[in-house]
Design a protein around this motif. Structure first.
Motif, PDB file in Angstrom:
ATOM      1  N   ARG A 140       0.693  -2.980  15.128  1.00 57.69           N
ATOM      2  CA  ARG A 140       1.961  -2.574  14.309  1.00 57.69           C
ATOM      3  C   ARG A 140       2.330  -3.753  13.496  1.00 57.69           C
ATOM      4  O   ARG A 140       3.286  -4.534  13.716  1.00 57.69           O
ATOM      5  N   PRO A 141       1.455  -4.453  12.716  1.00 58.86           N
ATOM      6  CA  PRO A 141       1.629  -5.596  11.895  1.00 58.86           C
ATOM      7  C   PRO A 141       2.723  -5.291  10.940  1.00 58.86           C
ATOM      8  O   PRO A 141       3.034  -4.244  10.348  1.00 58.86           O
ATOM      9  N   VAL A 154      -2.393  -5.859   0.956  1.00 57.94           N
ATOM     10  CA  VAL A 154      -2.986  -6.870  -0.077  1.00 57.94           C
ATOM     11  C   VAL A 154      -4.098  -6.972  -0.202  1.00 57.94           C
ATOM     12  O   VAL A 154      -4.882  -7.638   1.103  1.00 57.94           O
ATOM     13  N   GLN A 155      -4.861  -6.617  -1.156  1.00 57.09           N
ATOM     14  CA  GLN A 155      -6.444  -6.910  -1.065  1.00 57.09           C
ATOM     15  C   GLN A 155      -6.697  -7.799  -2.116  1.00 57.09           C
ATOM     16  O   GLN A 155      -5.995  -8.059  -3.198  1.00 57.09           O
ATOM     17  N   ILE A 156      -7.367  -8.927  -1.657  1.00 60.59           N
ATOM     18  CA  ILE A 156      -7.568 -10.143  -2.228  1.00 60.59           C
ATOM     19  C   ILE A 156      -8.904 -10.563  -2.972  1.00 60.59           C
ATOM     20  O   ILE A 156      -9.851  -9.887  -2.380  1.00 60.59           O
ATOM     21  N   MET A 157      -8.953 -11.635  -3.803  1.00 60.29           N
ATOM     22  CA  MET A 157     -10.235 -12.236  -4.205  1.00 60.29           C
ATOM     23  C   MET A 157     -11.118 -11.299  -4.958  1.00 60.29           C
ATOM     24  O   MET A 157     -12.270 -11.471  -5.193  1.00 60.29           O
ATOM     25  N   LEU A 177      -7.741   4.340   6.475  1.00 60.58           N
ATOM     26  CA  LEU A 177      -6.847   3.467   7.208  1.00 60.58           C
ATOM     27  C   LEU A 177      -5.806   3.010   6.525  1.00 60.58           C
ATOM     28  O   LEU A 177      -4.719   2.761   6.813  1.00 60.58           O
ATOM     29  N   LEU A 178      -6.308   2.246   5.455  1.00 60.97           N
ATOM     30  CA  LEU A 178      -5.441   1.354   4.511  1.00 60.97           C
ATOM     31  C   LEU A 178      -4.210   2.173   3.978  1.00 60.97           C
ATOM     32  O   LEU A 178      -3.025   1.601   3.700  1.00 60.97           O
ATOM     33  N   ARG A 179      -4.575   3.317   3.615  1.00 58.90           N
ATOM     34  CA  ARG A 179      -3.742   4.243   2.639  1.00 58.90           C
ATOM     35  C   ARG A 179      -2.673   4.639   3.440  1.00 58.90           C
ATOM     36  O   ARG A 179      -1.441   5.033   3.412  1.00 58.90           O
ATOM     37  N   ASP A 180      -2.953   4.969   5.009  1.00 61.12           N
ATOM     38  CA  ASP A 180      -2.019   5.436   6.147  1.00 61.12           C
ATOM     39  C   ASP A 180      -1.534   4.520   6.837  1.00 61.12           C
ATOM     40  O   ASP A 180      -1.004   4.837   7.757  1.00 61.12           O
ATOM     41  N   ALA A 181      -1.544   3.338   6.609  1.00 61.78           N
ATOM     42  CA  ALA A 181      -1.162   2.131   7.401  1.00 61.78           C
ATOM     43  C   ALA A 181       0.476   2.128   7.429  1.00 61.78           C
ATOM     44  O   ALA A 181       1.034   1.836   8.623  1.00 61.78           O
ATOM     45  N   ASP A 235      -3.164  -0.610  -2.439  1.00 63.56           N
ATOM     46  CA  ASP A 235      -1.756  -1.048  -2.658  1.00 63.56           C
ATOM     47  C   ASP A 235      -1.512  -1.998  -3.591  1.00 63.56           C
ATOM     48  O   ASP A 235      -1.612  -1.654  -4.818  1.00 63.56           O
ATOM     49  N   ALA A 236      -1.537  -3.475  -3.130  1.00 68.40           N
ATOM     50  CA  ALA A 236      -1.230  -4.609  -3.803  1.00 68.40           C
ATOM     51  C   ALA A 236      -2.633  -5.387  -4.000  1.00 68.40           C
ATOM     52  O   ALA A 236      -3.479  -5.060  -3.114  1.00 68.40           O
ATOM     53  N   CYS A 237      -2.609  -6.240  -5.185  1.00 63.33           N
ATOM     54  CA  CYS A 237      -3.917  -6.822  -5.399  1.00 63.33           C
ATOM     55  C   CYS A 237      -3.689  -8.267  -5.936  1.00 63.33           C
ATOM     56  O   CYS A 237      -2.810  -8.341  -6.837  1.00 63.33           O
TER      57      CYS A 237
END
Length: 348
Positions: free
Chosen positions: A118-119, A145-148, A136-140, A156-158
């Motif tokens: 539960r972060p 935030v996806q980086i690099m 998993l990420l869409r339903d988190a 979501d965010a980038c």
């Protein structure tokens, strides 16, 4: 066995109510700084560390931020992690790191495990996760935030930069410096998809000028055990083989600076003039290359700043969910031609 200290013990030691102690430790803004200081000092003095699991059950989240990176074998991702840590200093949020070694299955399991804690949010590298990980990420239900990277569609965010453009831009600069006979050295391109994007961008720039790679080494030609060697060792060995096959190359593009440094080691050992005889170009802008003769060309990336920006997006979402923070932040790598910029002779 000694009994674990409780919140009531902290409140008693600080001379405040249990509710004030709880709010001070959570970082609530309506608690005076004097009380925050007293409570934190008391908690330190009595050895109180709290029960974040119980807190997560009541608040439906912990104060952890999951950070997933592919490697710690060079300074790139530790610097990203440094930026994340810096941005979270003085807050209640704590980063927890996982390393995947560029393995999609390890990444899936790491993300799955982190989400089970539960972060408060999740930061992970790249935009090219398989569909099961993206699900998993869409339903988190938390900021992601996806980086690099910016070549793709974020869940979501980038926060990142275009690897395709990075490869294209340094190729254009090298061509402008007079280089015409290009080779390529890379490894793990089946897993390091961002390196593959840079190679593609580089090749597109070559094609626009009527050029192509004369020869390439992508690691597929190496023994499996050799591929696991340190990048510098692989870069040195692969450069030797590439130049043996194509001795008239006047520039070699490497998938990263570690491999390029290995290539520089080979050239210096063989008495080759770098960049007069052959120019070497990498990616990342590592400090490792600054103190050596024949300084390589490279693309410098804002690694620490990217980590900071990603952490701030999550921090803003936690503190002010209604705020309209930037969901896509794009950085542009800067190009350094190293000693090639000072070379007077133009190779035709």
């Amino acid at each position: 066995m000694k009994k674990r200290k409780t919140l009531a013990d902290v409140a008693s030691a600080a001379g405040v109510s249990k509710m004030t102690a709880s709010r001070a430790l959570r970082g609530d803004k309506d608690v005076s700084q004097a009380n925050v200081d007293k409570v934190k000092r008391a908690a330190r003095e009595i050895g109180y560390y709290g029960n974040h699991l119980a807190a997560s059950l009541s608040s439906k989240r912990t104060d952890l931020i999951g950070v997933v990176v592919p490697s710690l074998s060079n300074i790139v991702f530790p610097q990203v992690m440094w930026g994340v840590t810096d941005a979270l200093k003085g807050t209640a949020l704590q980063p927890v790191f996982g390393v995947t070694d560029y393995d999609p299955e390890v990444e899936y399991q790491t993300v799955r495990n982190m989400l089970s804690w539960r972060p408060a949010g999740l930061i992970l590298t790249g935009l090219d996760q398989p569909e099961d990980t993206r699900l998993l990420l869409r339903d988190a239900g938390v900021p992601v935030v996806q980086i690099m990277d910016s070549d793709g569609d974020p869940v979501d965010a980038c926060v990142g930069f275009s690897h395709t453009r990075a490869g294209h831009d340094i190729a254009t600069a090298l061509i402008g410096a007079g280089r015409r006979r290009f080779g390529y050295v890379g490894r793990n391109l089946d897993k390091d998809l961002r390196a593959g994007k840079r190679k593609q961008g580089f090749r597109e720039a070559l094609c626009r000028h009527g050029l192509e790679f004369i020869d390439t080494m992508d690691g597929a030609q190496m023994q499996q055990g050799d591929i696991r060697d340190p990048a510098v060792v692989c870069g040195r060995r692969m450069t030797a083989e590439l130049l043996a096959r194509a001795p008239d190359l006047d520039c070699i593009y490497f998938s990263n600076d570690d491999l390029a440094f290995g290539g520089l080691c080979h050239c210096l050992a063989e008495g080759m003039d770098v960049p007069g005889r052959v120019a070497l170009a990498g990616f990342n802008g590592l400090g490792l290359i600054e103190g050596f003769p024949g300084k390589i060309a490279t693309s410098r990336t804002a690694r620490r700043e990217i980590g900071e920006a990603a952490a701030r997006i999550i921090l803003d979402a936690v503190e002010t969910p209604e705020a309209g923070e930037a969901r896509r932040q794009i950085f542009t790598p800067t190009i350094s031609l190293g000693d090639l910029a000072e070379t007077e002779e133009v190779v035709g």
